[in-house]
Design an enzyme around this catalytic site. Structure first.
Site, PDB file in Angstrom:
ATOM      1  N   HIS A 162       0.830  -1.198   0.000  1.00 43.94           N
ATOM      2  CA  HIS A 162       0.000   0.000   0.000  1.00 43.94           C
ATOM      3  C   HIS A 162       0.862   1.245   0.000  1.00 43.94           C
ATOM      4  O   HIS A 162       2.065   1.190  -0.297  1.00 43.94           O
ATOM      5  CB  HIS A 162      -0.971  -0.043   1.193  1.00 43.94           C
ATOM      6  N   LEU A 163       0.275   2.379   0.308  1.00 37.87           N
ATOM      7  CA  LEU A 163       0.953   3.639   0.038  1.00 37.87           C
ATOM      8  C   LEU A 163       2.222   3.828   0.868  1.00 37.87           C
ATOM      9  O   LEU A 163       3.251   4.265   0.353  1.00 37.87           O
ATOM     10  CB  LEU A 163      -0.012   4.803   0.277  1.00 37.87           C
TER      11      LEU A 163
END
Lengths: 110, 158
Positions: A19-20
């Site tokens: 994810h980010l």
């Protein structure tokens, strides 16, 4: 002598996936190296210096990702990025424990 | 996962007045509140959670785009807002550029896969130059929504 391609497989240990936050850590690390650094997953290869491109992989938990680098410091680049995967982005989880209580109900990371 | 699955049509904005990160985040959360996606009693908690997440590292992902987000137990499904800022917002992005397009995501803690898929979809679509530029040039919420729907209908390369 031409730079040789260095590759190594890495596993996404994060229970959310790539994810980010881990994407940003990878991009920050890759950016520190002169070599071209890529991540490859399910037939896609992306520039590891781009958070946006890393996110397009959609690599989930336990995904096996190939880390590739080509250039003057390719070995160091691959080792550094693979190290991030191996430690499950330790800088990520350490920072999480310090300040993320309100934003992390349940599993860590975002 | 497509934009129609997680972006609230009532939470698209193009007249962002705020120029600073916290104010923009508040404005976007306000649009989620107005759209009925989050409850008023949880508004401050959600804003605080999103700001805390930003403290751990900017959600600017490059190319003038940011994805401020949080998990929160008060939402039972992923909900999202989109905002376009003509003048740009300083977001401490890795590439040093101001952001002009923001996607806000608020997701339930027990469905991390939805969050990951939304990030993947947003990123894939925004890699298309024409989609990214058209979004940045949008002047009305309807323009934004139409662009998102066009992207869902494969009108761009994403």
């Amino acid at each position: 002598m031409a730079d040789s391609l260095v590759t190594q497989m890495a596993t996404v240990l994060d229970e959310i996936g790539l994810h980010l936050r881990p994407a940003r850590l990878i991009a920050e690390e890759a950016e520190q190296h002169r070599s071209r650094v890529e991540l490859a997953y399910q037939g896609q290869a992306v520039d590891a210096k781009s958070i946006m491109q890393i996110l397009t992989l959609g690599a989930g938990p336990n995904a096996c990702v190939e880390v590739r680098a080509e250039g003057p410091d390719a070995e160091q680049a691959v080792a550094a990025v693979v190290g991030l995967f191996s430690s499950n982005f330790e800088a990520d989880s350490a920072a999480q424990q310090q300040g993320g209580a309100a934003s992390d109900v349940g599993p860590a990371g975002s | 996962m497509q934009f129609a699955d997680f972006i609230s049509q009532g939470a698209t904005q193009t007249n962002i007045e705020a120029a600073e990160k916290e104010a923009v985040i508040r404005e976007m959360a306000g649009s989620l509140l107005s759209a009925g996606e989050i409850a008023e009693e949880h508004f401050e908690g959600i804003v605080e959670a999103i700001l805390k997440r930003e403290e751990l590292g900017s959600t600017g992902i490059g190319r003038g785009v940011a994805v401020p987000h949080t998990k929160h137990p008060t939402v039972d499904k992923l909900c999202g807002a989109v905002a376009v800022s003509g003048s740009g917002v300083e977001f401490e992005s890795l590439d040093g550029e101001k952001v002009h397009v923001l996607f806000m995501l608020v997701s339930p803690p027990d469905r991390p896969g939805d969050h990951l898929r939304a990030l993947e979809y947003i990123s894939r679509q925004l890699r298309d130059d024409s989609f990214c530029n058209l979004l940045k040039q949008s002047t009305t919420p309807d323009d934004v929504w139409q662009l998102l729907m066009d992207a869902d209908n494969n009108q761009f390369g994403g």
